[in-house]
Design a protein around this motif. Structure first.
Motif, mmCIF file in Angstrom:
data_model
loop_
_atom_site.group_PDB
_atom_site.id
_atom_site.type_symbol
_atom_site.label_atom_id
_atom_site.label_comp_id
_atom_site.label_asym_id
_atom_site.label_seq_id
_atom_site.Cartn_x
_atom_site.Cartn_y
_atom_site.Cartn_z
ATOM 1 N N HIS A 64 0.835 -1.194 0.000
ATOM 2 C CA HIS A 64 0.000 0.000 0.000
ATOM 3 C C HIS A 64 0.874 1.249 0.000
ATOM 4 N N VAL A 65 0.263 2.392 0.210
ATOM 5 C CA VAL A 65 0.975 3.667 0.170
ATOM 6 C C VAL A 65 1.921 3.770 1.368
ATOM 7 N N TYR A 66 3.188 4.055 1.060
ATOM 8 C CA TYR A 66 4.190 4.283 2.101
ATOM 9 C C TYR A 66 4.907 5.594 1.796
ATOM 10 N N ILE A 67 4.720 6.571 2.672
ATOM 11 C CA ILE A 67 5.389 7.861 2.548
ATOM 12 C C ILE A 67 6.179 8.057 3.842
ATOM 13 N N PRO A 68 7.501 7.863 3.788
ATOM 14 C CA PRO A 68 8.290 7.930 5.021
ATOM 15 C C PRO A 68 8.110 9.233 5.786
ATOM 16 N N ILE A 69 8.167 10.366 5.078
ATOM 17 C CA ILE A 69 7.977 11.668 5.724
ATOM 18 C C ILE A 69 7.062 12.503 4.840
ATOM 19 N N LEU A 70 5.859 12.731 5.323
ATOM 20 C CA LEU A 70 4.873 13.497 4.571
ATOM 21 C C LEU A 70 5.137 14.992 4.754
ATOM 22 N N PRO A 71 5.335 15.735 3.664
ATOM 23 C CA PRO A 71 5.545 17.188 3.784
ATOM 24 C C PRO A 71 4.290 17.887 4.318
ATOM 25 N N ALA A 72 4.492 18.997 4.987
ATOM 26 C CA ALA A 72 3.376 19.744 5.582
ATOM 27 C C ALA A 72 2.372 20.198 4.525
ATOM 28 N N ASP A 73 2.839 20.504 3.327
ATOM 29 C CA ASP A 73 1.944 20.954 2.260
ATOM 30 C C ASP A 73 0.983 19.854 1.798
ATOM 31 N N LEU A 74 1.321 18.618 2.057
ATOM 32 C CA LEU A 74 0.505 17.488 1.589
ATOM 33 C C LEU A 74 -0.262 16.822 2.724
ATOM 34 N N ILE A 75 -0.479 17.544 3.807
ATOM 35 C CA ILE A 75 -1.132 16.981 4.989
ATOM 36 C C ILE A 75 -2.540 16.467 4.684
ATOM 37 N N ASP A 76 -3.173 17.001 3.647
ATOM 38 C CA ASP A 76 -4.514 16.547 3.281
ATOM 39 C C ASP A 76 -4.524 15.117 2.755
ATOM 40 N N PHE A 77 -3.377 14.564 2.426
ATOM 41 C CA PHE A 77 -3.300 13.174 1.975
ATOM 42 C C PHE A 77 -3.720 12.209 3.074
ATOM 43 N N LEU A 78 -3.772 12.692 4.318
ATOM 44 C CA LEU A 78 -4.214 11.828 5.413
ATOM 45 C C LEU A 78 -5.695 11.484 5.298
ATOM 46 N N HIS A 79 -6.425 12.191 4.451
ATOM 47 C CA HIS A 79 -7.829 11.885 4.194
ATOM 48 C C HIS A 79 -7.997 10.741 3.205
ATOM 49 N N SER A 80 -6.914 10.219 2.704
ATOM 50 C CA SER A 80 -6.963 9.163 1.694
ATOM 51 C C SER A 80 -7.788 7.965 2.184
ATOM 52 N N PRO A 81 -8.649 7.427 1.334
ATOM 53 C CA PRO A 81 -9.468 6.289 1.749
ATOM 54 C C PRO A 81 -8.711 4.961 1.722
ATOM 55 N N THR A 82 -7.491 4.973 1.222
ATOM 56 C CA THR A 82 -6.725 3.737 1.119
ATOM 57 C C THR A 82 -5.848 3.532 2.353
ATOM 58 N N PRO A 83 -5.431 2.301 2.611
ATOM 59 C CA PRO A 83 -4.501 2.060 3.718
ATOM 60 C C PRO A 83 -3.160 2.714 3.428
#
Length: 86
Positions: free
Chosen positions: A45-64
């Protein structure tokens, strides 16, 4: 040790896992350690070691996912979690 087992169980059951720390190095190392503990399985599944602050909305993703964020973003995360619950 129960916490690590629960996180591994979460990864294997397609849950959303978020790693938070004050140290970018610890976030990165924790993510890779968790993925290596899954061996012989592979996390697909999606693995993002360090999520940038600008992309914080990606936490709403419906996927694991397995993502790491800096603890300075904690207040924004609490707001996002509150929005997801309603």
């Amino acid at each position: 040790i129960y916490g690590v087992v629960n996180v591994i169980l979460g990864l294997m059951t397609e849950s959303k896992v978020l790693i938070m720390s004050r140290s970018f190095t610890q976030i990165y190392n924790a993510g890779h350690a968790l993925l290596s503990l899954l061996y012989p399985f592979v996390y697909s599944h999606v693995y993002i070691p360090i999520l940038p602050a600008d992309l914080i909305d990606f936490l709403h993703s419906p996927t694991p996912y397995l993502m790491g964020i800096h603890s300075s973003l904690k207040s924004q995360i609490v707001d996002l979690v509150m929005l997801d619950n309603f």
